[in-house]
Design a protein around this motif. Sequence first.
Motif, PDB file in Angstrom:
ATOM      1  N   VAL A 583      27.938  41.375  41.399  1.00 26.69           N
ATOM      2  CA  VAL A 583      28.348  42.737  41.784  1.00 26.69           C
ATOM      3  C   VAL A 583      29.791  42.978  41.326  1.00 26.69           C
ATOM      4  N   GLY A 584      30.000  44.106  40.642  1.00 27.22           N
ATOM      5  CA  GLY A 584      31.335  44.522  40.231  1.00 27.22           C
ATOM      6  C   GLY A 584      31.934  43.683  39.133  1.00 27.22           C
ATOM      7  N   PHE A 585      31.123  42.873  38.456  1.00 25.02           N
ATOM      8  CA  PHE A 585      31.689  41.990  37.435  1.00 25.02           C
ATOM      9  C   PHE A 585      32.183  42.774  36.223  1.00 25.02           C
ATOM     10  N   THR A 586      31.522  43.892  35.938  1.00 21.11           N
ATOM     11  CA  THR A 586      31.947  44.699  34.787  1.00 21.11           C
ATOM     12  C   THR A 586      33.370  45.201  34.981  1.00 21.11           C
ATOM     13  N   GLU A 587      33.701  45.666  36.233  1.00 24.62           N
ATOM     14  CA  GLU A 587      35.057  46.157  36.499  1.00 24.62           C
ATOM     15  C   GLU A 587      36.067  45.012  36.470  1.00 24.62           C
ATOM     16  N   ILE A 588      35.635  43.835  36.983  1.00 25.50           N
ATOM     17  CA  ILE A 588      36.557  42.695  37.026  1.00 25.50           C
ATOM     18  C   ILE A 588      36.885  42.221  35.611  1.00 25.50           C
ATOM     19  N   SER A 589      35.844  42.246  34.706  1.00 19.06           N
ATOM     20  CA  SER A 589      36.048  41.731  33.352  1.00 19.06           C
ATOM     21  C   SER A 589      37.058  42.559  32.570  1.00 19.06           C
ATOM     22  N   ALA A 590      37.340  43.762  33.023  1.00 14.86           N
ATOM     23  CA  ALA A 590      38.259  44.628  32.287  1.00 14.86           C
ATOM     24  C   ALA A 590      39.678  44.073  32.298  1.00 14.86           C
ATOM     25  N   TRP A 591      40.068  43.346  33.382  1.00  7.82           N
ATOM     26  CA  TRP A 591      41.441  42.837  33.443  1.00  7.82           C
ATOM     27  C   TRP A 591      41.527  41.320  33.311  1.00  7.82           C
ATOM     28  N   LEU A 592      40.365  40.657  32.988  1.00  5.61           N
ATOM     29  CA  LEU A 592      40.376  39.218  32.754  1.00  5.61           C
ATOM     30  C   LEU A 592      40.439  38.929  31.256  1.00  5.61           C
ATOM     31  N   SER A 593      41.076  37.804  30.907  1.00  3.37           N
ATOM     32  CA  SER A 593      41.063  37.389  29.495  1.00  3.37           C
ATOM     33  C   SER A 593      39.667  36.898  29.132  1.00  3.37           C
ATOM     34  N   SER A 594      39.409  36.859  27.836  1.00  2.00           N
ATOM     35  CA  SER A 594      38.074  36.464  27.385  1.00  2.00           C
ATOM     36  C   SER A 594      37.758  35.024  27.776  1.00  2.00           C
ATOM     37  N   ASN A 595      38.721  34.106  27.652  1.00  2.00           N
ATOM     38  CA  ASN A 595      38.474  32.708  28.014  1.00  2.00           C
ATOM     39  C   ASN A 595      38.190  32.573  29.499  1.00  2.00           C
ATOM     40  N   THR A 596      38.984  33.258  30.319  1.00  2.00           N
ATOM     41  CA  THR A 596      38.777  33.194  31.770  1.00  2.00           C
ATOM     42  C   THR A 596      37.411  33.759  32.140  1.00  2.00           C
ATOM     43  N   LEU A 597      37.049  34.877  31.493  1.00  2.00           N
ATOM     44  CA  LEU A 597      35.762  35.522  31.790  1.00  2.00           C
ATOM     45  C   LEU A 597      34.599  34.586  31.456  1.00  2.00           C
ATOM     46  N   VAL A 598      34.649  33.991  30.253  1.00  2.00           N
ATOM     47  CA  VAL A 598      33.556  33.111  29.831  1.00  2.00           C
ATOM     48  C   VAL A 598      33.494  31.862  30.700  1.00  2.00           C
ATOM     49  N   ASN A 599      34.644  31.297  31.065  1.00  2.00           N
ATOM     50  CA  ASN A 599      34.660  30.089  31.905  1.00  2.00           C
ATOM     51  C   ASN A 599      34.064  30.369  33.273  1.00  2.00           C
ATOM     52  N   MET A 600      34.407  31.531  33.860  1.00  2.00           N
ATOM     53  CA  MET A 600      33.856  31.881  35.180  1.00  2.00           C
ATOM     54  C   MET A 600      32.335  32.013  35.105  1.00  2.00           C
ATOM     55  N   LEU A 601      31.838  32.750  34.098  1.00  3.67           N
ATOM     56  CA  LEU A 601      30.385  32.915  33.960  1.00  3.67           C
ATOM     57  C   LEU A 601      29.706  31.571  33.704  1.00  3.67           C
ATOM     58  N   ASN A 602      30.360  30.713  32.912  1.00  3.91           N
ATOM     59  CA  ASN A 602      29.756  29.427  32.584  1.00  3.91           C
ATOM     60  C   ASN A 602      29.595  28.570  33.829  1.00  3.91           C
TER      61      ASN A 602
END
Length: 752
Positions: A583-602
Amino acid sequence: MFKRLFLAWSDDHPEALPTYRLTALGLVLMIVVLELFHDGHFSSASQAAILFGLGVWLPLPIAILVSPIAWGVMVVILASHSHGLVLQEAIALAGVVVISFVVRRFLLGLEWRLAAQRVLGSLIESNVQVSPQILIERVVNYLRHYARANVAIALRQLDWGTAKVLTCSPSTAFADKLIPTKIFTQALIGNRPIYYSNYPAHPDAVTVLTDSGTQSLAILPLQPPLTKNGLGELRGAILLIWYRRTALTSDLRHFLELLLGGLYNLLRLQDTTRRLDQLQARYSAILETIPEGVAFVDASEQQGWINQVAAEQLDLTPGFVEPIAIAQAMANLGKKADNQTEIAAQVAEFGNKADWSIRDWVWVFSKSQLLALNLSSTPTRVGDVMGRLWVFSEITEKYFSQLNLQEHSSKLESRNQALQLTQFSVDSAATPIFWIGSDARILYANQAACIALGYSPTELQDMKLYDIDRNFSVKNWAAHWNLIKQCGSLTLESYFLTKGRRQFPVEVTINYLQFDSNEFHCIFAIDISQRKEVQQALQNEKDHSERLLLNILPQEIAHRLQDKQGVIADVFEDATVLFADIVGFTEISAWLSSNTLVNMLNRIFSGFDELTQRYGLEKIKTIGDAYMVAGGLPKFRPDHAEAIADMALDMLQVIERFNAEQGESFSIRIGIHTGSVIAGVIGTKKFSYDLWGDTVNLASRMEYHGLPGYIQVTEATYERLCHKYLFKKRGVIKVKGKGEMITYLLISRKSS
């Protein structure tokens, strides 16, 4: 008269104008139709065309009767439509009638000449196959048909007073077969046909004809100088008899005389052919007695001849043969020869020279049977006949005796060279070669074997085979020896041990041999180290590819894809599908770096993957922050709904642990539905195992309309799980594409 009118249109008789009548009819019809279309009434031009047609088509006596009547009718028609020119048009129509008679007379002359050409052509075509008797019968039938005579008879004079009927059409016309020669004596003396339009009125009329009702008669003489043939010396005549008085026109007479001349020529041709056949038979008998094959081809290459011996050698029929057939047979024979290249070169040297000669040209054959032929060829000229003579002499015994003597001498000379060359070849071979005795002792090893093993030849000759090949031993050597002796040859993989104690893989071929009552094994060894490395590399690559494929597809589907089963698509009537979304991951991804975003999802999805393996479920795919998993496929299990429910509850725990460890506040929505799905592999480059159907859509809608931190299920899934799990009824919600639906929230598993 009307019978003649009917006959004029019923056959190919010249009076029917078979060549021109359709053309004339078409011309008349065209004129009449054009006039009707142009003026709308029966004009004088149409009347003239009809009168012209009647004059051309009808026989002259009928035309003389019918044409005036038709002319009078048309004059009356013109008078009824009088416009002041009746007399002139009547005179013009009369002129048309006269012209039509002239045109018919001209066309009749052409038709009679064409008929004569047709009949002569037919007689020429059949002349080769028929006897003189049959030829005369055909001419008699043709004469009767075209002359429209009642009877046609061919007579042969027996003596000065009587003649015999050779053939008669019809056959019952004259029961008395003897006729007085008085009938045709005058025609024979003058050597010309005689015609009687009114035979009874002739003072020399013969009673046997007048009593039979003869009214008109044509006598065509047959003279001896022209008719010496298979019937002997023939003198007589052909009689054409009409029982009605008939006008013997000049066209008919010319036709009869043309056919009579054609008969003379054909009979003369048959007589000449018969004499040539007799001469040929004499020469053929002479040539058939000689032992050589003889072939002759005339210079024009229109005719050839071979005797029996040549026919057997060339596989042809003896006698007259087309030159092209003789040339083709000789070419085929040359292709079967052992020295065909030499023969082809000799033929090319001859080229197109007309006067070349050759003697002692030897053709050798040894494939199907031993045969040697000595060919001679020379141009010939006998009188005006030029050609080429071929003589085939069989010299098989002489040729091969000389050849065997030469071969025996050369074999003795070359045997020592062969032995030396064999020894040198074995010594210099790149492949290690060994000779092994029955006690496993190494009797011989070539240079390549010494280099590969690091031993000298002397060292190897003091060793046993099992000293360098660990597949063999003292205990099993006897069994190996007997096995190879029984099989004759055996190929296997083994390992050789070098002097430096290094092992390397080899492919060993062992052959059992006997020489001078001694038994040996001849061994060829090939170093297959590189082959083994390549095989291992290929196996490693195959294993790696299979692991990658199993990461993409279920194991059962991967195996089916490897077996090339074509399109993979299955229907599962009972399966459970789960969708989860952060929930709300699309809004959160807007201010996260790409590496941080991919690591969290992984980290989150890796936890989900572990649950998938733990509960034996099938991960279908991830789309962004959405996760899709299914139970009950591709291998069916009856508890698929329970496994999905347990995984969904544990997925909430995975999110809670992640939030606690990372200091985050993520929550997920989970939707579940149970029903039938279609599963299959799509794509040709990057394979994907996917699901389709209403069940997939409903599971997605359950996630989309769900509550953060809860698991929403459909009524179908609830009914499957309500006896083992605690649910809270959410009530009726509106679902896109489905309307109102009752849904439930999965809380936990019931305590035991």
